[in-house]
Design an enzyme around this catalytic site. Structure first.
Site, PDB file in Angstrom:
ATOM      1  N   ILE A   1       0.838  -1.220   0.000  1.00 13.49           N
ATOM      2  CA  ILE A   1       0.000   0.000   0.000  1.00 13.49           C
ATOM      3  C   ILE A   1       0.867   1.262   0.000  1.00 13.49           C
ATOM      4  O   ILE A   1       0.527   2.261  -0.637  1.00 13.49           O
ATOM      5  CB  ILE A   1      -0.990  -0.014   1.191  1.00 13.49           C
ATOM      6  CG1 ILE A   1      -2.056   1.082   1.057  1.00 13.49           C
ATOM      7  CG2 ILE A   1      -0.301   0.126   2.530  1.00 13.49           C
ATOM      8  CD1 ILE A   1      -3.212   0.745   0.213  1.00 13.49           C
ATOM      9  N   ALA A   2       2.023   1.197   0.694  1.00 14.49           N
ATOM     10  CA  ALA A   2       2.898   2.377   0.727  1.00 14.49           C
ATOM     11  C   ALA A   2       3.442   2.671  -0.671  1.00 14.49           C
ATOM     12  O   ALA A   2       3.412   3.819  -1.137  1.00 14.49           O
ATOM     13  CB  ALA A   2       4.049   2.157   1.712  1.00 14.49           C
TER      14      ALA A   2
ATOM     15  N   HIS B   1       0.718  -0.965  14.145  1.00 14.15           N
ATOM     16  CA  HIS B   1       0.168   0.399  14.111  1.00 14.15           C
ATOM     17  C   HIS B   1       0.282   1.091  15.475  1.00 14.15           C
ATOM     18  O   HIS B   1       0.724   2.240  15.559  1.00 14.15           O
ATOM     19  CB  HIS B   1      -1.308   0.381  13.692  1.00 14.15           C
ATOM     20  CG  HIS B   1      -1.539  -0.033  12.260  1.00 14.15           C
ATOM     21  ND1 HIS B   1      -2.784  -0.145  11.700  1.00 14.15           N
ATOM     22  CD2 HIS B   1      -0.673  -0.363  11.268  1.00 14.15           C
ATOM     23  CE1 HIS B   1      -2.680  -0.528  10.437  1.00 14.15           C
ATOM     24  NE2 HIS B   1      -1.407  -0.665  10.158  1.00 14.15           N
TER      25      HIS B   1
ATOM     26  N   LYS C   1      -5.794   1.623   7.996  1.00 14.90           N
ATOM     27  CA  LYS C   1      -6.831   0.891   8.716  1.00 14.90           C
ATOM     28  C   LYS C   1      -6.407  -0.541   8.948  1.00 14.90           C
ATOM     29  O   LYS C   1      -5.632  -1.050   8.130  1.00 14.90           O
ATOM     30  CB  LYS C   1      -8.176   0.927   7.996  1.00 14.90           C
ATOM     31  CG  LYS C   1      -8.192   0.698   6.489  1.00 14.90           C
ATOM     32  CD  LYS C   1      -7.525  -0.473   5.850  1.00 14.90           C
ATOM     33  CE  LYS C   1      -7.998  -1.852   6.184  1.00 14.90           C
ATOM     34  NZ  LYS C   1      -7.323  -2.916   5.334  1.00 14.90           N
TER      35      LYS C   1
ATOM     36  N   ASP D   1      -9.747  -6.414   7.893  1.00  9.76           N
ATOM     37  CA  ASP D   1      -9.177  -6.034   6.601  1.00  9.76           C
ATOM     38  C   ASP D   1     -10.184  -5.273   5.734  1.00  9.76           C
ATOM     39  O   ASP D   1      -9.906  -4.150   5.298  1.00  9.76           O
ATOM     40  CB  ASP D   1      -8.691  -7.308   5.885  1.00  9.76           C
ATOM     41  CG  ASP D   1      -8.112  -7.018   4.517  1.00  9.76           C
ATOM     42  OD1 ASP D   1      -7.540  -5.921   4.339  1.00  9.76           O
ATOM     43  OD2 ASP D   1      -8.222  -7.864   3.619  1.00  9.76           O
TER      44      ASP D   1
HETATM   45  N1  NAD Z   1      -6.776   1.269   2.616  1.00  5.06           N
HETATM   46  C1  NAD Z   1      -6.615   0.223   1.834  1.00  5.06           C
HETATM   47  O1  NAD Z   1      -7.300   0.060   0.832  1.00  5.06           O
HETATM   48  C2  NAD Z   1      -5.558  -0.780   2.190  1.00  5.06           C
HETATM   49  C3  NAD Z   1      -5.144  -1.714   1.244  1.00  5.06           C
HETATM   50  C4  NAD Z   1      -4.126  -2.611   1.589  1.00  5.06           C
HETATM   51  C5  NAD Z   1      -3.580  -2.574   2.860  1.00  5.06           C
HETATM   52  N2  NAD Z   1      -4.014  -1.672   3.770  1.00  5.06           N
HETATM   53  C6  NAD Z   1      -3.438  -1.635   5.136  1.00  5.06           C
HETATM   54  O2  NAD Z   1      -2.090  -1.210   5.039  1.00  5.06           O
HETATM   55  C7  NAD Z   1      -1.275  -1.915   5.959  1.00  5.06           C
HETATM   56  C8  NAD Z   1      -0.143  -2.583   5.204  1.00  5.06           C
HETATM   57  O3  NAD Z   1      -0.668  -3.425   4.197  1.00  5.06           O
HETATM   58  P1  NAD Z   1       0.200  -3.841   2.913  1.00  5.06           P
HETATM   59  O4  NAD Z   1      -0.762  -4.464   1.956  1.00  5.06           O
HETATM   60  O5  NAD Z   1       1.029  -2.714   2.462  1.00  5.06           O
HETATM   61  O6  NAD Z   1       1.101  -4.997   3.552  1.00  5.06           O
HETATM   62  P2  NAD Z   1       2.540  -5.460   3.094  1.00  5.06           P
HETATM   63  O7  NAD Z   1       2.767  -6.749   3.800  1.00  5.06           O
HETATM   64  O8  NAD Z   1       2.663  -5.411   1.621  1.00  5.06           O
HETATM   65  O9  NAD Z   1       3.529  -4.324   3.689  1.00  5.06           O
HETATM   66  C9  NAD Z   1       3.763  -4.143   5.049  1.00  5.06           C
HETATM   67  C10 NAD Z   1       5.212  -3.673   5.211  1.00  5.06           C
HETATM   68  O10 NAD Z   1       5.439  -3.355   6.590  1.00  5.06           O
HETATM   69  C11 NAD Z   1       6.760  -3.800   6.904  1.00  5.06           C
HETATM   70  N3  NAD Z   1       6.887  -3.937   8.362  1.00  5.06           N
HETATM   71  C12 NAD Z   1       6.484  -4.983   9.134  1.00  5.06           C
HETATM   72  N4  NAD Z   1       6.799  -4.723  10.430  1.00  5.06           N
HETATM   73  C13 NAD Z   1       7.395  -3.512  10.455  1.00  5.06           C
HETATM   74  C14 NAD Z   1       7.962  -2.714  11.492  1.00  5.06           C
HETATM   75  N5  NAD Z   1       7.964  -3.113  12.767  1.00  5.06           N
HETATM   76  N6  NAD Z   1       8.529  -1.542  11.150  1.00  5.06           N
HETATM   77  C15 NAD Z   1       8.552  -1.116   9.858  1.00  5.06           C
HETATM   78  N7  NAD Z   1       8.039  -1.830   8.838  1.00  5.06           N
HETATM   79  C16 NAD Z   1       7.470  -3.020   9.131  1.00  5.06           C
HETATM   80  C17 NAD Z   1       6.926  -5.097   6.129  1.00  5.06           C
HETATM   81  O11 NAD Z   1       8.292  -5.439   5.974  1.00  5.06           O
HETATM   82  C18 NAD Z   1       6.240  -4.743   4.822  1.00  5.06           C
HETATM   83  O12 NAD Z   1       7.143  -4.202   3.876  1.00  5.06           O
HETATM   84  C19 NAD Z   1      -2.207  -2.881   6.711  1.00  5.06           C
HETATM   85  O13 NAD Z   1      -2.583  -2.317   7.927  1.00  5.06           O
HETATM   86  C20 NAD Z   1      -3.413  -2.999   5.802  1.00  5.06           C
HETATM   87  O14 NAD Z   1      -4.623  -3.233   6.511  1.00  5.06           O
HETATM   88  C21 NAD Z   1      -4.974  -0.765   3.436  1.00  5.06           C
END
Ligand code: NAD
Length: 350
Positions: free
Chosen positions: A16-17, A80, A98, A180
């Site tokens: 997502i980032a 979070h 979220k 989720d």
């Molecule tokens: N709003 C939306 O539509 C939407 C969509 C997808 C995900 N999300 C939310 O975004 C968040 C991340 O999801 P994602 O799909 O990007 O997951 P992802 O697994 O692709 O990315 C998560 C990242 O966080 C890193 N991470 C884990 N622990 C960490 C720590 N202690 N310090 C720093 N980095 C750390 C991981 O290495 C990974 O790169 C979740 O909370 C998810 O619910 C929201």
């Protein structure tokens, strides 16, 4: 006039980032991404290159030593709370994906700290910034719904189970489809209902398909041993004003649609479905129905959410998604799990 750039750090640089948040920040000319942090150095380096910063950290506490206005938290759910508390204690405003947290106690801890420090805390509920969300809210605020006495919330998928550990391992995610995708439709629905106070919930949360091999996954294989959250949940919610709500969330189910995300509201004056924005009402004794239109196109709701956060910090406005609303959303989801464990209706915490 503010001339200094708005200095942001990104914590958690995964899907997502990289795909949504960093492009959203770069879209704002007044913003500079000053550093990024991820426990995976390779992931952090890739995100830093896209963000145009040389400041890469594998521990977010080092990122927080920089001169930042705000952080954007995109880690798995369970990270979070510690990341937000550390950022708030370091004097940074916080935008957080979220679910803001997976328990009401954590939401309260974060929210009260933000309030004490006079810092903004916003949950990234981007559905509020969709065209259908904005149109629905305007219609409700204009009084067309009347009093909402019942609602249906669905976040049901046929076979879109996110295989990353951050979603399926309870130690990282704190919950399955409830946390989720249920959180999206539930937040949107409560926002349209005017956030009545949830008081009692009867719920179920179960793993129906995700431990077995019957259901193929449209997002590929997943680690069945590590899978430790629900793949289906449902709940019946009572609010203090007498309103009720039915919630259903699943990553896997036998249904024809790949995904149904729905908030349907029943009011004393009209009814409304989101995201289709269809309404039904009665005018002078005659049935009327249609679809809401909205004059402003919303090309990228996530980007608008990021812009709204930046605006609230820079211009001293209230958080567009305050923790006092989020705690009601998380209170319901937490109560669904608790009801499953206790085998009975439970009181909502908050
Ligand atoms: N709003 C939306 O539509 C939407 C969509 C997808 C995900 N999300 C939310 O975004 C968040 C991340 O999801 P994602 O799909 O990007 O997951 P992802 O697994 O692709 O990315 C998560 C990242 O966080 C890193 N991470 C884990 N622990 C960490 C720590 N202690 N310090 C720093 N980095 C750390 C991981 O290495 C990974 O790169 C979740 O909370 C998810 O619910 C929201």
């Amino acid at each position: 006039m503010i001339t200094r750039k708005f200095r942001v750090g990104v914590i958690g640089c995964g899907g997502i980032a990289q795909v949504i948040h960093i492009p959203g920040w770069l879209n704002l000319p007044e913003v500079e991404i000053v550093g990024v942090a991820d426990i995976s150095e390779a992931t952090a380096r890739k995100a830093a290159a896209a963000a145009g910063t040389a400041n890469v950290f594998t521990d977010y506490r080092d990122l927080l030593k920089l001169d930042l206005d705000a952080v954007d938290i995109c880690t798995p759910n369970r990270v979070h709370t510690p990341a937000a508390l550390a950022a708030l204690n370091a004097g940074k405003h916080v935008l957080c994906e979220k679910p803001l947290a997976v328990t009401t106690a954590e939401v309260r801890q974060m929210g009260e700290l933000a309030d004490r420090k006079k810092l903004k805390l916003m949950t990234a509920q981007h559905q509020r910034f969709t065209q259908s969300g904005v149109a629905a809210k305007s219609w409700v605020d204009a009084g067309h719904l009347g009093e909402a006495y019942h609602a249906r919330v669905r976040a049901m998928r046929r076979a879109w189970l996110p295989p990353q550990p951050g979603f399926i391992d309870a130690k990282l995610s704190g919950g399955g489809p409830c946390m989720d995708i249920g959180v999206h439709a539930l937040d949107l629905c409560l926002w349209l209902m005017g956030f009545p106070k949830p008081v009692r919930v009867s719920g179920t949360s179960r793993t129906v398909f995700a431990k077995g091999k019957v259901m193929p996954n449209l997002w590929g294989e997943w680690d069945r041993k590590r899978f430790s959250v629900e793949d289906f949940a449902a709940g019946f919610v009572h609010f203090d004003n007498g309103a009720t709500l039915v919630l259903e969330a699943a990553w896997m189910s036998h249904q024809q649609e790949n995904e149904e995300l729905l908030a349907q509201l029943f009011g004393t004056k009209g009814g409304l479905k989101w995201p289709s924005a269809e309404f039904a009402t009665v005018t002078n004794g005659t049935f009327a129905q249609g679809t809401l239109t909205h004059p402003v196109a919303v090309p990228h709701p996530h980007w608008n959410e990021i812009a709204a956060f930046t605006d609230c910090v820079r211009n001293g406005k209230p958080s567009p998604v305050p923790w006092t609303e989020t705690i009601k959303v998380i209170g319901i989801l937490e109560a669904v799990y608790q009801s499953q464990r206790k085998g009975r209706e439970v009181t909502v915490r908050g």
